[in-house]
Enzyme design. Structure first.
Site, PDB file in Angstrom:
ATOM      1  N   HIS A  24       0.839  -1.207   0.000  1.00 53.38           N
ATOM      2  CA  HIS A  24       0.000   0.000   0.000  1.00 53.38           C
ATOM      3  C   HIS A  24       0.872   1.255   0.000  1.00 53.38           C
ATOM      4  O   HIS A  24       0.692   2.146  -0.844  1.00 53.38           O
ATOM      5  CB  HIS A  24      -0.902  -0.013   1.243  1.00 53.38           C
ATOM      6  CG  HIS A  24      -1.768   1.192   1.376  1.00 53.38           C
ATOM      7  ND1 HIS A  24      -3.063   1.230   0.931  1.00 53.38           N
ATOM      8  CD2 HIS A  24      -1.518   2.429   1.900  1.00 53.38           C
ATOM      9  CE1 HIS A  24      -3.574   2.431   1.164  1.00 53.38           C
ATOM     10  NE2 HIS A  24      -2.655   3.168   1.773  1.00 53.38           N
ATOM     11  N   GLU A  25       1.822   1.296   0.922  1.00 49.43           N
ATOM     12  CA  GLU A  25       2.693   2.479   0.996  1.00 49.43           C
ATOM     13  C   GLU A  25       3.587   2.597  -0.234  1.00 49.43           C
ATOM     14  O   GLU A  25       3.896   3.704  -0.677  1.00 49.43           O
ATOM     15  CB  GLU A  25       3.538   2.421   2.269  1.00 49.43           C
ATOM     16  CG  GLU A  25       2.731   2.494   3.560  1.00 49.43           C
ATOM     17  CD  GLU A  25       1.866   3.744   3.641  1.00 49.43           C
ATOM     18  OE1 GLU A  25       2.269   4.794   3.090  1.00 49.43           O
ATOM     19  OE2 GLU A  25       0.784   3.666   4.247  1.00 49.43           O
ATOM     20  N   HIS A  67       1.858   4.687  -2.872  1.00 47.34           N
ATOM     21  CA  HIS A  67       2.038   6.138  -2.711  1.00 47.34           C
ATOM     22  C   HIS A  67       3.444   6.551  -3.137  1.00 47.34           C
ATOM     23  O   HIS A  67       3.632   7.553  -3.847  1.00 47.34           O
ATOM     24  CB  HIS A  67       1.837   6.524  -1.235  1.00 47.34           C
ATOM     25  CG  HIS A  67       0.455   6.263  -0.723  1.00 47.34           C
ATOM     26  ND1 HIS A  67      -0.683   6.638  -1.396  1.00 47.34           N
ATOM     27  CD2 HIS A  67       0.023   5.669   0.433  1.00 47.34           C
ATOM     28  CE1 HIS A  67      -1.748   6.291  -0.688  1.00 47.34           C
ATOM     29  NE2 HIS A  67      -1.348   5.689   0.420  1.00 47.34           N
TER      30      HIS A  67
END
Length: 454
Positions: free
Chosen positions: A22-23, A26
């Site tokens: 998920h990170e 980004h």
């Protein structure tokens, strides 16, 4: 390996990958647009404990063991949660997040959930390419449990289920799913018996499985005849003490020929804890083994065996298109079930306790059970489910989550039409309010997890 160490490694593996992918979403989008990334904490929030610097980015481990984060230069709204503000270094305006167009900020926020959904699709896709996809038997009833909901409803062996809860020509998977989310609720169905369509109503019995109430209708499909071979045996289970071994081929149970693994499981459940005789074939020699099932953690009678993977479900090879379709269908199935459960919750048809919400303890329990029963290979399935839920959950319009930050971008856009903007102080207050909501949700789900023990 000690069980506790196995569980710890499994939890780190599943949650570590789900959160970091998920990170990374980004991180990757920010880098793609040329934004400067100040820090990438792949474990924890808050102050830096340890790390190393590559270029302008500090890769670190942080003090509060709750997730991970990516810190962009010029984005100070969550500075309190991400180890403080930037160090004051002069950064070119072209690399600052705060000075970028809103559409770029929107894509940065979307990058995390997008990568979670990609991972959730990639796992079943890879499994389908390597192992094939499960061959779904026709919805013809092969086993009806004595005294079960199906027998009470009048369903008989050989019936073909033509409709179930309004779904025409349902697959066994959809029948099982609909029954599972409908405990103690009357479900309409139509069976085809000898060419005659018969409308019936079944009321799935409520059963406690992994701390959640689910519906069980007490029937199994007719999967035909297939070899039944013992795969693994749980230590200290009845099967282990009775002398069963991996690789044993089961021929009969209490003198009744065993057609397939599903039928054997059903026979064991119905026999409960009464003495049982299992006829096996080992190295070409037949012998009888005496055993007796006992109640497992989920209140089901078992002897503690799993079956060789090749004999549980027949799989058929597929190409790229078939694997992609299977991956999409698998994820849509999870979303459909989740949506139906929450629909029942808001309609007052299901209590919050029965909604299947899992907090930190519940997630660890699920991971623990999977790794003990299926080993590390079994964790990929639960990783796909957690990654999908993490991606969708982060799109909710709650401050601090990605959906909340996208909502703030929308509010800023509307305010810009009137020549106004949100101050940094207000943004920080919004994020802290979001943190309070997340913490309340965590406490609430933790309470549900603990309440299931009692």
């Amino acid at each position: 390996m000690p069980d506790i160490l196995l569980v710890i490694l499994a939890v780190i593996f599943v949650l570590g990958i789900a959160i970091n992918i998920h990170e990374f979403g980004h991180f990757a989008v920010a880098k793609l647009f040329g934004m400067r990334v100040e820090a990438y904490s792949f474990f924890g929030l808050g102050p830096r404990i340890w790390g190393f610097k590559v270029g302008n980015t500090d890769y670190r481990i942080s003090a509060i063991p709750l997730g991970a984060y990516v810190k962009l230069y010029g984005d100070e709204a969550t500075a309190a949660l991400e180890g403080g503000q930037s160090d004051g270094e002069k950064v070119p305006d072209s690399e600052l997040y705060e000075l970028r167009p809103r559409w770029q900020k929107f894509l940065v926020m979307l990058g995390g959930p997008f990568m979670n959904i990609v991972l959730a699709l990639a796992i079943p896709f890879a499994a389908a390419m390597i192992y094939g996809i499960p061959s779904m038997p026709a919805p013809i009833v092969g086993v009806v449990n004595t005294g079960g909901a199906a027998e009470t409803a009048g369903i008989k062996v050989g019936d073909r289920i033509a409709s179930f809860n309004g779904m025409e020509n349902p697959t066994w998977e959809k029948i099982r799913d609909e029954a599972m989310i409908s405990p103690d609720r009357e479900v309409p169905l139509v069976v085809d018996r000898g060419g005659q369509k018969l409308p019936l109503t079944v009321k799935p019995a409520k059963q406690m499985v992994d701390g959640n109430n689910v519906g069980e209708i007490g029937l199994l499909p007719d999967v035909g005849v297939e070899p039944v071979e013992v795969g693994t045996i749980k230590p200290d289970a009845p099967a282990a003490s009775s002398g069963l071994q991996p690789g044993d081929r089961v021929i009969a149970f209490n003198g009744q020929t065993v057609k397939n693994s599903q039928e054997l499981s059903n026979q064991i459940k119905e026999n409960k804890d009464a003495p049982a005789k299992i006829t096996i074939e080992r190295n070409g020699q037949r012998s009888d083994i005496q055993t007796a099932a006992k109640l497992d953690e989920d209140n089901v009678y078992r002897i503690g065996i799993t079956f060789a993977a090749a004999n549980i479900t027949t799989r058929v090879p597929v190409g790229l298109g078939g694997a992609a379709s299977y991956a999409v269908d698998s994820n849509l199935r999870i979303l459909r079930l989740t949506g139906k459960v929450f629909g029942q919750l808001f309609a007052g048809e299901r209590s919050v306790k029965d909604a299947g919400l899992a907090g930190p303890v519940g997630i660890v329990q699920i991971i623990s059970k999977v790794v003990k029963e299926l080993g590390f290979a079994g964790l990929f399935g639960i990783l796909a489910v957690i990654s999908l839920n993490l991606g969708i959950f982060n799109l909710l319009p709650i401050p601090l989550l990605d959906g909340g930050q996208i909502m703030v971008l929308g509010i800023e856009k509307v305010m810009s039409w009137f020549g106004r903007t949100l101050s940094m102080a207000i943004k920080e207050k919004i994020q802290l309010a979001g943190l309070a909501v997340i913490l309340l949700l965590m406490v609430f789900t933790l309470f549900l997890d603990i309440s299931r023990f009692f």
